[in-house]
Design a protein around this motif. Sequence first.
Motif, mmCIF file in Angstrom:
data_model
loop_
_atom_site.group_PDB
_atom_site.id
_atom_site.type_symbol
_atom_site.label_atom_id
_atom_site.label_comp_id
_atom_site.label_asym_id
_atom_site.label_seq_id
_atom_site.Cartn_x
_atom_site.Cartn_y
_atom_site.Cartn_z
ATOM 1 N N ALA A 132 0.830 -1.204 0.000
ATOM 2 C CA ALA A 132 0.000 0.000 0.000
ATOM 3 C C ALA A 132 0.865 1.254 0.000
ATOM 4 C CB ALA A 132 -0.931 -0.004 1.209
ATOM 5 N N ARG A 133 1.914 1.272 0.812
ATOM 6 C CA ARG A 133 2.776 2.451 0.868
ATOM 7 C C ARG A 133 3.524 2.645 -0.442
ATOM 8 N NH1 ARG A 133 6.321 1.216 4.850
ATOM 9 N NH2 ARG A 133 7.868 0.536 3.329
ATOM 10 N N ALA A 134 4.020 1.554 -1.017
ATOM 11 C CA ALA A 134 4.756 1.650 -2.279
ATOM 12 C C ALA A 134 3.868 2.195 -3.387
ATOM 13 C CB ALA A 134 5.323 0.287 -2.663
ATOM 14 N N ASN A 135 2.605 1.764 -3.415
ATOM 15 C CA ASN A 135 1.680 2.258 -4.434
ATOM 16 C C ASN A 135 1.362 3.733 -4.230
ATOM 17 O OD1 ASN A 135 1.502 -0.163 -5.839
ATOM 18 N ND2 ASN A 135 -0.233 -0.908 -4.637
ATOM 19 N N ARG A 136 1.212 4.148 -2.971
ATOM 20 C CA ARG A 136 0.972 5.569 -2.694
ATOM 21 C C ARG A 136 2.156 6.405 -3.135
ATOM 22 N NH1 ARG A 136 -1.024 3.565 2.276
ATOM 23 N NH2 ARG A 136 0.934 4.176 3.312
#
Length: 491
Positions: A116-120
């Motif tokens: 999730a953080r990488a996609n954000r």
Amino acid sequence: MRRRRKALVAVVVGVAGLSLGVSFTSAAGAAPEVVSAKADGLKLIKTKTSLLGKHYWYEQTFKGLPVVNGYYAKHVTEGGAVQIADGRAAVPANLDVSAKVAPTVATQAANTAVTARANRANRAGVAGPHKDAVKQPGATSGAAQLAVIGGPNARLVWNVTSRSAEGVSRSLVDAKTGSVVESKVISDNVDGRGSVFDPNPVVSEQNEKLTDKNDKNTDELFLAQKNVILRNLDGSGTLSGTYVNVKEAKGGLAQSKSNTFVYQRANDKFEQVMVYYHVNQTQEYIHKLGFTEVNNESQDFSVNTYEGDNSFYDPSTDLITMGEGGVDDAEDAEVIWHEYGHAIQDDVVPGFGESEEAGAIGEGFGDYWAVTMSVPVSKGFELPCVMDWDATSYTSTEPHCLRRTDTGKTMDDKTGEVHDDGEIWSNALWDIHQALGRAKANKVILEATFFYDPDTSFADAARDTVQAARLLYGKAAAQTVTDAFKARKIL
């Protein structure tokens, strides 16, 4: 950051909740020993020798489990002076270390948070300059190990490492509840791909117009290839030797019974050769400077095994992964040197990079190391420009640079992002390089690293560098180094 310095012959040290017995022999340079018979305490994990003395690194443990970010170091100079760095955290003596959450559950929670953080980050455009937001591969996991967090919120956690578009992340998952307590990138990343030329086609051909053409062989890039001698091979028929081990690679490991590894750049094995050659060159240079314990090992590499446009060093496995997005990363020696710079610092200072400024120092040093290693082969072409070939796949302006070591940034430009702030540090190192010369500067910079704390600040690391310059080359050199850090408003 916690930092205590004092000379001592024998001492018993303790932290609330810990029962530690540590004694040091009176002989200068003699190894300290943990004498407590209890499971709680310090574990000697590494002894290093630099030009000025010996360095003993301990891991803090609690009931046999590592304490996250807990460290204790003793630095002993040849003259017998002792410097202590104490980074231990208090752990309640009654803390329960039995896990209720299974490691598979903790791993799933960690990977979900990392993905999730990488996609954000990708959508926000922080994954790399001028790159379009595209769907990134989901996080995959390494090992999950039990550990303890100290301090006021002490608890038992699963320490999970994950690989994603951001590089390698460490997630701490509460072993009682399964909630993610902390998740952060621990690898030192660099976006882009490069060339196994010397150092890359843009520099060797002094041609900013060259492009990757989807990894195809071209006449222009063929002319940029250079025949080299691969020294220190172990004779196994693969690219493994004293200082480098290509452990895994897309398409399989390069093999040759005659130790002849000649490929054109469209062949994935070409990148394996360049990883071997350029890292071997680095270690030979470091040994020439007089250092025998600066990552003096066969460094593991995974080549072209990550599809994203990123390369990273994983300190949890001591593995450097070279990605293949855009220009294949391992085609640019400056990408290889940057990542190897992180391995150098992690080897010299266990757990290095635990604060934002320490992380920025790591990025700045990696960029600086790429530039200083380019000096003998670049013929002066755009030296402060980092990763000229790799950057052609995601920059439109010339010269093509991922970052530079001569931006003029000072602490007034600090943003809290390690790559941006790393340009402050790399500029200081580059100024020292120009003032003292390549060999003297690199001796000073490497020697100072032995005295860093894992969570060091810009100012403390700068003072360590000034001290190294004074002890190695005298007051004038120390003043030169001081002036370089003052110019960046670090001191």
